[in-house]
Design a protein around this motif. Structure first.
Motif, short mmCIF file in Angstrom:
data_model
loop_
_atom_site.label_atom_id
_atom_site.label_comp_id
_atom_site.label_asym_id
_atom_site.label_seq_id
_atom_site.Cartn_x
_atom_site.Cartn_y
_atom_site.Cartn_z
N UNK B 55 148.05 -16.70 -57.56
CA UNK B 55 147.13 -17.56 -58.20
C UNK B 55 147.32 -18.90 -57.94
N UNK B 56 146.36 -19.70 -57.26
CA UNK B 56 146.66 -20.99 -56.63
C UNK B 56 146.98 -21.93 -58.17
N UNK B 57 148.23 -22.42 -58.01
CA UNK B 57 148.63 -23.58 -59.07
C UNK B 57 147.64 -24.46 -59.08
N UNK B 227 135.37 -17.00 -46.23
CA UNK B 227 135.08 -18.23 -45.48
C UNK B 227 136.47 -19.05 -45.62
N UNK B 228 137.05 -19.12 -46.91
CA UNK B 228 138.03 -20.16 -46.91
C UNK B 228 139.20 -19.75 -46.37
N UNK B 229 139.37 -18.68 -45.78
CA UNK B 229 140.50 -18.17 -44.99
C UNK B 229 140.25 -18.11 -43.57
N UNK B 230 139.04 -18.42 -43.19
CA UNK B 230 138.67 -18.51 -41.65
C UNK B 230 139.09 -19.73 -41.21
N UNK B 231 139.03 -19.99 -39.70
CA UNK B 231 139.28 -21.23 -39.09
C UNK B 231 138.10 -22.46 -39.63
N UNK B 232 138.62 -23.64 -39.47
CA UNK B 232 137.64 -24.56 -39.92
C UNK B 232 136.49 -24.68 -38.92
N UNK B 233 136.49 -24.18 -37.74
CA UNK B 233 135.19 -24.17 -37.02
C UNK B 233 134.16 -23.10 -37.19
N UNK B 234 134.68 -22.11 -38.17
CA UNK B 234 134.08 -21.06 -38.39
C UNK B 234 132.63 -21.34 -39.36
N UNK B 235 132.63 -22.73 -39.72
CA UNK B 235 131.55 -22.81 -40.45
C UNK B 235 130.29 -23.50 -39.76
N UNK B 236 130.79 -23.59 -38.10
CA UNK B 236 129.56 -24.28 -37.60
C UNK B 236 128.34 -23.69 -37.35
N UNK B 237 128.55 -22.33 -37.76
CA UNK B 237 127.01 -21.56 -37.60
C UNK B 237 126.00 -22.21 -38.65
N UNK B 238 126.58 -22.58 -39.83
CA UNK B 238 125.74 -23.24 -40.83
C UNK B 238 124.74 -24.18 -40.22
N UNK B 239 125.01 -25.16 -39.38
CA UNK B 239 124.10 -25.83 -38.98
C UNK B 239 122.87 -25.38 -38.04
N UNK B 313 139.85 -36.83 -55.47
CA UNK B 313 140.49 -36.89 -54.21
C UNK B 313 141.69 -36.29 -54.18
N UNK B 314 142.67 -36.61 -55.02
CA UNK B 314 143.91 -36.43 -55.04
C UNK B 314 144.05 -34.86 -55.34
N UNK B 315 143.32 -34.32 -56.54
CA UNK B 315 143.31 -32.76 -56.65
C UNK B 315 142.54 -32.12 -55.47
N UNK B 316 141.65 -32.52 -54.95
CA UNK B 316 141.02 -31.87 -53.84
C UNK B 316 142.03 -31.81 -52.79
N UNK B 317 142.79 -32.56 -52.44
CA UNK B 317 143.54 -32.77 -51.35
C UNK B 317 144.76 -31.67 -51.70
N UNK B 318 145.17 -31.67 -52.89
CA UNK B 318 146.42 -30.63 -53.35
C UNK B 318 145.83 -29.25 -53.07
N UNK B 319 144.66 -29.28 -53.79
CA UNK B 319 143.92 -27.84 -53.63
C UNK B 319 143.73 -27.29 -52.07
N UNK B 320 143.34 -28.29 -51.36
CA UNK B 320 143.06 -27.85 -49.75
C UNK B 320 144.38 -27.42 -49.20
N UNK B 321 145.62 -28.38 -49.52
CA UNK B 321 146.82 -28.08 -48.96
C UNK B 321 147.20 -26.77 -49.23
N UNK B 322 146.93 -26.32 -50.60
CA UNK B 322 147.50 -24.92 -51.11
C UNK B 322 146.83 -23.93 -50.39
#
Lengths: 412, 412
Positions: B55-57, B227-239, B313-322
């Motif tokens: 459960x993400x902190x 999608x949040x567990x796929x590599x970063x560039x796996x979102x390219x197809x959206x474009x 931004x701080x919460x976002x960064x912490x979330x993304x790192x987690x």
């Protein structure tokens, strides 16, 4: 637009929810004129005298002290087993019917109403609803290609109109051989009416007569969304669901939205009551399939809160005392409104319990618009105005009827 | 039972969810033999090496610090405005298509899939889904009187089978003139496959060719639950969804279940992407009507969490790192499983990203039953076994393939 991308049954007017729109206007007025000068009687949620949403301490301290996993994990498709027990107790209390009873978790009461209409009617069927009704009954029916037939809720004397009910009920069951009847009682939205035990007997007698034809399938959807704000003995009617004919099925829409002030957590249950074990089982598996196919499973944290409170006598006592406090607050507000209405000669529908009082009139939209100018925000229905005593302080409940009467007299 | 009370379309087998049943058996085995001796690869949720649900902190500390009213209040029917912005950013990140885009809140991804099938197909239509699929696509389709047509996901070389896709896509659109195609990518459940950008081009080229007939209505439902567990560039197809023909509509099912470990909070969104502003608007109002008619509105607290994190931004960064930490954990586990499979000669489907790896075989149910005796719990699908690397430690991911291979060889 040259064409629709949606399928033929999914074309709807491009319009926003009227009540939410009015509530937004009320908020603007509060910002402009100050909350002491505005009466915002729009939303169906319990609000304190300062205009703040009431969030039960006993509920939210429980939610926030749950282990994260008790919120994060998927619930079972039908709902957690202990929740499905607890929700039956919360609903019936000491008036549990002698019958086969099964429950399935749903998102609020809406999910339960939706399951009733989808699963228990054929396409094109008409649902029986009284003429003072919560408008989503129509939205839900239309979404699924069903229609709604209204009977008159009150006769000229302001009593429950059993004659109109009987006429519409009998003609629909004769034509369709299958009928879902919605009864939103006790503490009806929008009128605050609660069927008496004698009126329940009359309704069930009419149904039992029609149940003698074994081809008739009679389903009552009893929407008890506001039951936790009705008097204690308003649950007595549940016991009448004992030993009904097998072709009468009772479905109950129970919501945690109001009783637990968990509107935004989307939790409730559909409870099926039958004299036939197989019918109860069929109910359970059909609703479970519908859960999986619509929203997968219910809000785990809300279920956890209900069972944690139910299992701990001290927590349970504290929760019940907190609800009782607000039930008393609500009753005082409603009494103030009813008394003032009497004093100024404003005709209202018979109020018994719950969040709302209704004022019958023929020009509700016009009156609602005019009342906005008086900084009084009240929802316009087809047959009248809905005043939300749940959202307005006792002091304002005292002065509102005269304001409404004055504007009504102006537009007679 | 002599008769059904439910309507003819609502009769379903009286059976419980197979995966939840297997998970219960795994739990029994853990209680009996100790967790170190059991491999429980049943549920599609992220579990730490000790077998506890992750459960993400950053998510749950945010939820628990919200004011009660930000959880308790009803959300707007379509979802809170700031959430509907935030969810688009969370989904597309830097690959937002140039198009008219609208979003509507739904309970998890399931609600979005349900809205796509209900609103964009006619009764009796067939939905196109590959032959390795999340079984609720069928449950949902059947609930609403639709069927499912499968194309082969992989060819003999283990590559995406564009030939099979093309054949089924073209025959269905020619017959129906309206087609919903489900693409569960990136990080497909159950295979872990992600369509490459080139494969996406091939799919869209086939669709564009058919879109030349203005009577064809082509809808892609892209389920990006993982999608949040796929590599970063796996979102390219959206474009690639920029400037599509007006009769190709993209619907995206976005879920907060996995990316925010909020499975039990039931929150997500359906996002509509069209080159035509009116089609996007129609999408919005049709889904809003369907929200009102099925579950009324979404889980407010989950929406509040997403927007609170997005805005800070701080919460976002912490979330993304987690999330990144657990993405790395998952990748290590999957790599360990793939490498061991290679070493012991266990044939698996091409894994790219996500929670699951699949093992093709003809006798999945038998193998799953036999593996229970080896204290290895793995879900049987029609065409093979699904191993949930999300739920199993790296050490166990190393030893599982040989165990599976051994049992497979025994039943050849």
């Amino acid at each position: 637009m040259a064409f629709n991308m949606v399928a033929s049954h999914a074309v709807w007017p491009m319009e926003n929810d009227a009540i939410f729109g009015l509530a937004a206007k009320a908020k603007e007025a509060i910002d402009k004129y100050g909350k002491e000068n505005v009466i915002d009687s729009t939303l169906g949620a319990l609000v304190d005298d300062d205009g703040n949403l009431i969030c039960l301490d006993t509920v939210y301290s429980e939610l926030k002290s749950l282990p994260n996993a008790a919120i994060a994990a998927y619930a079972q498709v039908a709902g957690q087993a202990d929740f499905l027990e607890a929700v039956q107790d919360a609903c019936f209390k000491e008036y549990r019917p002698k019958a086969y009873i099964k429950a399935v978790a749903t998102p609020g009461g809406t999910g339960a109403v939706r399951h009733s209409i989808w699963n228990y009617t054929e396409p094109g069927d008409s649902i029986l609803v009284c003429d003072w009704f919560w408008s989503p009954y129509v939205t839900i029916s239309e979404e699924f290609g069903r229609t709604v037939t209204n009977y008159e809720f009150f006769n000229d004397k302001g009593e429950f109109n059993i004659t109109s009910f009987k006429e519409k009920f009998e003609s629909l069951i004769d034509r369709q051989k299958r009928l879902v009847t919605v009864l939103n009682t006790p503490a009806n939205n929008p009128t605050g009416y609660s069927l008496s035990d004698e009126e329940w007997d009359e309704v069930l007698d009419i149904a039992k007569e029609k149940a003698k034809d074994p081809d008739n399938k009679i389903i009552f959807m009893v929407d008890v969304a506001y039951i936790d704000y009705a008097d204690k003995d308003r649950r007595k009617f549940f016991a009448k669901f004992s030993n009904l004919p097998e072709n009468i099925l009772i479905l109950i829409a129970y919501s945690m939205s109001k009783g637990y002030t968990m509107y935004g957590m989307r939790s409730g249950a559909i409870i099926g009551v039958s004299s036939n074990e197989e019918i109860a089982k069929e109910f359970y598996y059909t609703c479970m399939h519908a859960n999986r196919a619509n929203w997968s499973n219910g809000t785990r944290g809300a279920m956890s809160v209900m069972t944690s409170i139910a299992k701990d006598p001290a927590k349970r006592k504290a929760y019940e005392e907190e609800v009782a406090k607000y039930r008393t607050m609500l009753k005082k507000r409603a009494n103030a409104f009813v008394k003032s209405a009497e004093e100024c000669g404003l005709k209202i529908l018979p109020y018994r319990d719950g969040f709302f009082v209704s004022i019958p009139c023929n020009n509700a939209k016009q009156l609602s618009d005019e009342l906005i100018k008086e900084k009084l925000f009240v929802v316009a229905l087809k047959k009248g105005l809905r005043f939300a005593v749940c959202a307005v302080s006792e002091d304002k409940c005292k002065i509102a009827p005269a304001k409404i009467k004055e504007v009504m007299d102006r537009y007679k």
